[in-house]
Design an enzyme around this catalytic site. Sequence first.
Site, mmCIF file in Angstrom:
data_model
loop_
_atom_site.group_PDB
_atom_site.id
_atom_site.type_symbol
_atom_site.label_atom_id
_atom_site.label_comp_id
_atom_site.label_asym_id
_atom_site.label_seq_id
_atom_site.Cartn_x
_atom_site.Cartn_y
_atom_site.Cartn_z
ATOM 1 N N HIS A 9 126.833 19.716 -16.120
ATOM 2 C CA HIS A 9 125.418 19.553 -15.795
ATOM 3 C C HIS A 9 125.292 18.887 -14.420
ATOM 4 C CE1 HIS A 9 121.348 18.009 -15.802
ATOM 5 N NE2 HIS A 9 121.075 18.932 -16.706
ATOM 6 N N GLY A 15 114.021 18.071 -13.072
ATOM 7 C CA GLY A 15 113.313 16.792 -13.129
ATOM 8 C C GLY A 15 111.808 16.908 -13.018
ATOM 9 N N ASN A 19 117.610 19.652 -24.164
ATOM 10 C CA ASN A 19 118.532 18.618 -23.681
ATOM 11 C C ASN A 19 117.747 17.327 -23.486
ATOM 12 O OD1 ASN A 19 120.293 16.999 -22.226
ATOM 13 N ND2 ASN A 19 120.148 18.192 -20.336
ATOM 14 N N TRP A 20 117.929 16.408 -24.425
ATOM 15 C CA TRP A 20 117.149 15.156 -24.347
ATOM 16 C C TRP A 20 117.660 14.211 -23.265
ATOM 17 C CZ3 TRP A 20 116.475 13.458 -30.207
ATOM 18 C CH2 TRP A 20 115.575 14.341 -30.826
ATOM 19 N N GLY A 40 114.852 20.136 -20.221
ATOM 20 C CA GLY A 40 115.150 18.704 -20.200
ATOM 21 C C GLY A 40 113.948 17.873 -20.590
ATOM 22 N N GLU A 55 120.934 26.246 -12.987
ATOM 23 C CA GLU A 55 120.021 25.120 -12.862
ATOM 24 C C GLU A 55 120.015 24.635 -11.418
ATOM 25 O OE1 GLU A 55 119.157 23.053 -16.763
ATOM 26 O OE2 GLU A 55 120.873 22.059 -15.918
#
Length: 237
Positions: free
Chosen positions: A95, A163, A7-8, A219, A157
Amino acid sequence: MKYLIYNWKASLPESLDQWVSAVKKAQEKVGVSDTFCIAPPFSHIDALEKEASLQGLSYQKGAQDVSAFSKGAYTGDIPASLLKERGVVYVLVGHAERRRLHGESTEIVGKKVVEAQKEGLIPIVCVGEENIDDDLTPHINEAVSFVKKGVSMIAYEPQWAIGGSVVLDLSKIEERITLFREKLDGVGKEYVLLYGGSVSEDILSQLLCYTGIDGFLVGSASVDIKQSNTIYTSIYG
Ligand code: PGA
């Protein structure tokens, strides 16, 4: 077979051709997989496809979000039918960043799931607690209710883990995955449970030991050229 979803988010690799080449090298080493998906920003779905086809990279197309509405007067929205036309297979729904920054409620997430399902896209419903000490029950219940409605992919998640800014207590992740599994198994439908939140090359080998995890939603590390290669290699090698 593990799932790997890159997931960019709202970022791009430093160089698209070098990124594709790095993952292509990993595929040459450990093989291609039809459970490998890349979700770039909408704007780059086509550019990625072009570069991937030039270099022979194989992947499933993913999207990071879908509209809660069908085609029509919904400025800024991208409906499931248009994603389908672009060849998208998997779509992230709910998300944590959509919920937190765009006020997406469970009800909106539910509408998005229905839209995705109507077009035959596979929704990956993301759930997880905001703070490390929060009760997990409502999030497990949400996952259970979506699986009952025919969702086959859940991504756990924990928001506090997203992050890459925390040192993950991996035993906590394992414990929580087990709690999700216990309830989701009880539904009696087939599903896969992904884990996402600070997945990087550094902790992947440990996470891979947890049998309750069917795959990973990655991510920030997935935009990195080196890690896009090493993570792919570890998952499918
Ligand atoms: P992260 O994000 O890997 O940067 O923590 C995961 C996600 O938000 O899907």
